[in-house]
Design an enzyme around this catalytic site. Structure first.
Site, short mmCIF file in Angstrom:
data_model
loop_
_atom_site.label_atom_id
_atom_site.label_comp_id
_atom_site.label_asym_id
_atom_site.label_seq_id
_atom_site.Cartn_x
_atom_site.Cartn_y
_atom_site.Cartn_z
N HIS A 114 13.76 -10.21 -2.78
CA HIS A 114 14.43 -8.92 -2.60
C HIS A 114 13.47 -7.79 -2.97
CE1 HIS A 114 18.37 -11.29 -3.02
NE2 HIS A 114 18.16 -10.98 -1.75
N GLU A 130 13.44 -5.46 -6.32
CA GLU A 130 13.41 -6.10 -7.64
C GLU A 130 11.96 -6.22 -8.11
OE1 GLU A 130 15.62 -9.69 -6.76
OE2 GLU A 130 17.40 -8.54 -6.16
N ARG A 152 16.50 -3.70 -0.07
CA ARG A 152 16.66 -5.07 -0.56
C ARG A 152 16.16 -6.13 0.45
NH1 ARG A 152 20.51 -8.51 -3.42
NH2 ARG A 152 21.37 -10.12 -2.09
N HIS A 173 14.34 -13.25 -9.53
CA HIS A 173 15.06 -12.05 -9.09
C HIS A 173 15.28 -11.12 -10.29
CE1 HIS A 173 16.62 -13.43 -5.05
NE2 HIS A 173 16.16 -14.57 -5.54
N GLU A 216 17.40 -14.38 -13.05
CA GLU A 216 17.58 -12.93 -12.92
C GLU A 216 16.99 -12.33 -14.20
OE1 GLU A 216 19.06 -11.17 -10.46
OE2 GLU A 216 20.27 -12.63 -9.35
N1 ARG Z 1 21.45 -11.92 -7.05
C1 ARG Z 1 20.84 -12.78 -6.05
C2 ARG Z 1 21.47 -12.57 -4.72
O1 ARG Z 1 22.46 -11.90 -4.58
C3 ARG Z 1 20.96 -14.22 -6.44
C4 ARG Z 1 22.36 -14.69 -6.53
C5 ARG Z 1 22.42 -16.13 -6.73
N2 ARG Z 1 22.32 -16.76 -5.45
C6 ARG Z 1 21.50 -17.71 -5.23
N3 ARG Z 1 21.45 -18.25 -4.05
N4 ARG Z 1 20.79 -18.15 -6.20
O2 ARG Z 1 20.97 -13.08 -3.76
ZN ZN Z 2 17.56 -10.70 -5.82
#
Ligand code: ARG
Ligand code: ZN
Length: 441
Positions: A197, A200, A255, A325, A399
C-alpha cells in the site's frame, strides 16, 4: 453642496456598516464551525456509536472529497468504530457541521498535515540540523532504487538482486536476496514484502532497516546470524512502486497501484485484494473507484502476479511469509479472507502472542494479535492468505506503528522505534519457525 456632502457621509457609514456586518458574519461562521484553523487539512477521529451514525459517516466518506484512513473502506464502518478521516481544508466546514448535526463526537487528530508531510519528505542532506541516519528517514523511489544497487555492490558476498517483474508503469520490481556466508545444501527461506500500500511509508522504511541490520549485525548478533545461516531472506522493499512514487509527487494519501481500468476513469487496484484467496468476496469491492477494488481477476495486476510467480517457483524453500503494512500495531495471521480458523491456528497464535509480549517488555508498546478477519476485518484476496494456501504455513501480516496519533504521517523520528519493534517480532517468529521446520536427517 450640502446634499453632496451628506451623501458622502452616508456612503462612508454604509461602507462601515457593511464592513462590520462582514466581520460579524465571519465571526459567526467561525463560532458555528468551532474551527479557527480551517486553512489546514485535518485528520479527524470520529467516534461512531450507533448504526445510524455509521450510515452517516459511511456516506460522508464517499460523498465529500475526504480520504478514509481507518478503516480502509467505508463498508467496515459499523456501530462502535473509531474512524480516522482525512478532510481537506475546503471541506472541513461542511464535514464538521454534518458531524455536529448528527451528534457525532469527534476530535482533531492532526491539524498540521502539511507540516508533517514536509517533515517526511525533507531532503535531509540539505538540512545540517538533522543528524538522523539514512535509515531514520523516508526515501523517494529513486533513492530506494539507488540504495538497492549500492547495497548489492557493497556486499557482493551476501546480497544478490533479483528482478521478479515490473509494475504497471513498467518500473522494475527488485528483490534483495540475503544469505549468510555458510554454505548449506537445501536452504530454507523467508519472504518479506514492503509497500503493498503506497501511503504506508513506514513499511518500505522497515525493509531498508531490516536489510541494513542484517548486513551490519551478521556475525555480531546471534539471532540474525542464526537466521541468515539457516535461511535465505528475500526482501522486496517496494512492491507498489507506481503508487509509492505517486504519494511522493501527487497525492500523499494514495493506497492502490496505478493501473488504468477499462470500464471506468478511476485508477488503481488494491494489490492486497488482488490475490487468489476468496478473491473479491465480502471485504473487497468490484468497483474500480473504491480503495479496496479487487481488480479485474486474480493476479490481474503485474505487481501481484510477479510476487505470486516468484513464490510459486520457490514454494518448497520458503517457510515463512511476511507482509509489512501500517498502521494499527498488529501482528496478524490467516485467514483474512474468511472467518474460518486455519489448521495451525493455535500454533500461529502462540507465535504472535510471544512476539507481542516481547514488544511489550522491551518497548512498552502494545500490539494486538490474532487471526486477521477477527482482529481487523474481512479482507479477501490478501497476499498472506494466498501464500498460506500455497503451502507456506507460517504466514503473517504486521501492521506497524502507530495507533492513529500520526497514522500514515509518522514523523521520521519514530522510524527507529517502529522498525526495532517489528524487527524484534520478526526475529522471535523466524527463530521459532527455524526450529519448527528443521529438515529431518
Ligand atoms: N490493513 C490491510 C488491508 O486492509 C491488511 C488487512 C489484513 N488483510 C490481510 N489480507 N492480511 O489490506
Ligand atoms: Zn496496508
Amino acid at each position: 453642496m450640502l446634499t453632496k456632502h451628506l451623501a458622502q457621509v452616508l456612503d462612508t457609514l454604509n461602507m462601515k456598516a457593511l464592513l462590520i456586518w462582514a466581520v460579524l458574519l465571519n465571526f459567526y461562521k467561525l463560532l458555528k464551525t468551532g474551527d479557527c484553523t480551517s486553512t489546514h487539512d485535518q485528520v479527524l477521529s470520529i467516534q461512531v456509536t450507533t448504526h445510524q451514525q455509521a450510515d452517516i459517516v459511511r456516506n460522508m466518506s464517499s460523498q465529500y472529497e475526504t480520504v478514509l484512513w481507518s478503516p480502509a473502506s467505508p463498508e467496515h464502518i459499523r456501530a462502535d468504530t473509531e474512524v480516522h478521516l482525512f478532510v481537506p481544508a475546503n471541506n472541513l466546514g461542511t464535514v464538521t457541521d454534518l458531524l455536529k448535526t448528527h451528534h457525532l463526537i469527534y476530535q482533531v487528530l492532526l491539524d498540521n498535515t502539511e507540516e508533517l508531510i514536509e517533515m517526511q519528505t525533507r531532503n535531509e542532506s540539505s538540512d545540517p540540523r538533522s543528524s538522523a541516519s539514512y535509515y531514520e528517514r523516508y526515501h523517494s523511489l529513486e533513492d530506494i532504487y539507488y540504495w538497492i544497487n549500492k547495497t548489492a555492490q557493497e556486499h557482493p558476498d551476501m546480497v544478490k538482486v533479483i528482478l521478479i517483474g515490473s509494475s504497471y508503469e513498467k518500473r522494475p520490481l527488485y528483490v534483495l536476496k540475503l544469505s549468510g556466508r555458510q554454505e548449506r545444501a537445501e536452504k530454507r527461506a523467508i519472504w518479506i514484502d514492503c509497500g503493498i500500500h503506497a501511503r504506508e511509508w513506514i513499511s518500505p522504511a522497515f525493509c531498508l532497516w531490516f536489510v541494513q541490520y542484517s548486513l551490519n549485525f551478521y556475525n555480531l548478533n546471534n539471532d540474525i546470524t542464526e537466521m541468515l545461516n539457516s535461511m535465505d531472506i528475500y526482501v522486496l522493499p517496494v512492491m507498489n512502486p507506481d503508487g509509492y512514487k505517486y504519494t511522493w509527487t501527487t497525492n500523499r494519501m494514495w493506497r492502490k497501484n496505478r493501473s488504468l481500468s477499462k470500464e471506468s476513469n478511476c485508477v488503481g487496484t488494491d494489490l492486497n485484494r488482488n490475490f487468489d484467496a476468496n478473491w473479491c468476496t465480502k471485504g473487497a469491492s468490484n468497483r474500480p473507484c473504491d480503495e479496496i477494488y479487487c481488480g479485474q481477476f486474480p493476479e490481474s495486476e503485474p505487481e501481484a502476479e510477479a510476487v505470486a510467480n516468484f513464490l510459486r517457483s520457490h514454494k518448497d524453500s520458503v517457510k515463512l511469509y511476511l507482509s509489512i503494512h501500517s498502521y494499527g500495531q498488529m501482528l496478524l495471521f490467516p485467514y483474512s479472507c474468511s472467518n474460518e480458523e486455519v489448521p495451525n491456528h493455535a500454533e500461529l497464535f502462540e507465535l504472535v502472542q510471544e512476539a507481542a509480549m516481547k514488544i511489550r517488555r522491551h518497548y512498552r508498546n502494545n500490539y494486538k494479535y490474532g487471526a486477521s478477519a477477527k482482529t481487523i476485518y474481512l479482507a479477501p484476496g490478501g497476499s498472506d492468505d494466498w501464500a498460506y494456501n500455497l503451502g507456506i504455513h507460517y504466514s503473517f501480516t504486521f501492521e506497524l506503528e502507530d495507533r492513529g496519533r500520526y497514522g500514515f504521517l509518522l514523523p521520521p523520528s519514530f522510524i527507529s522505534k517502529a522498525c526495532n519493534e517489528a524487527l524484534l517480532a520478526l526475529k522471535s517468529i523466524a527463530l521459532r519457525v527455524i526450529q519448527k521446520t528443521q529438515p529431518q536427517p
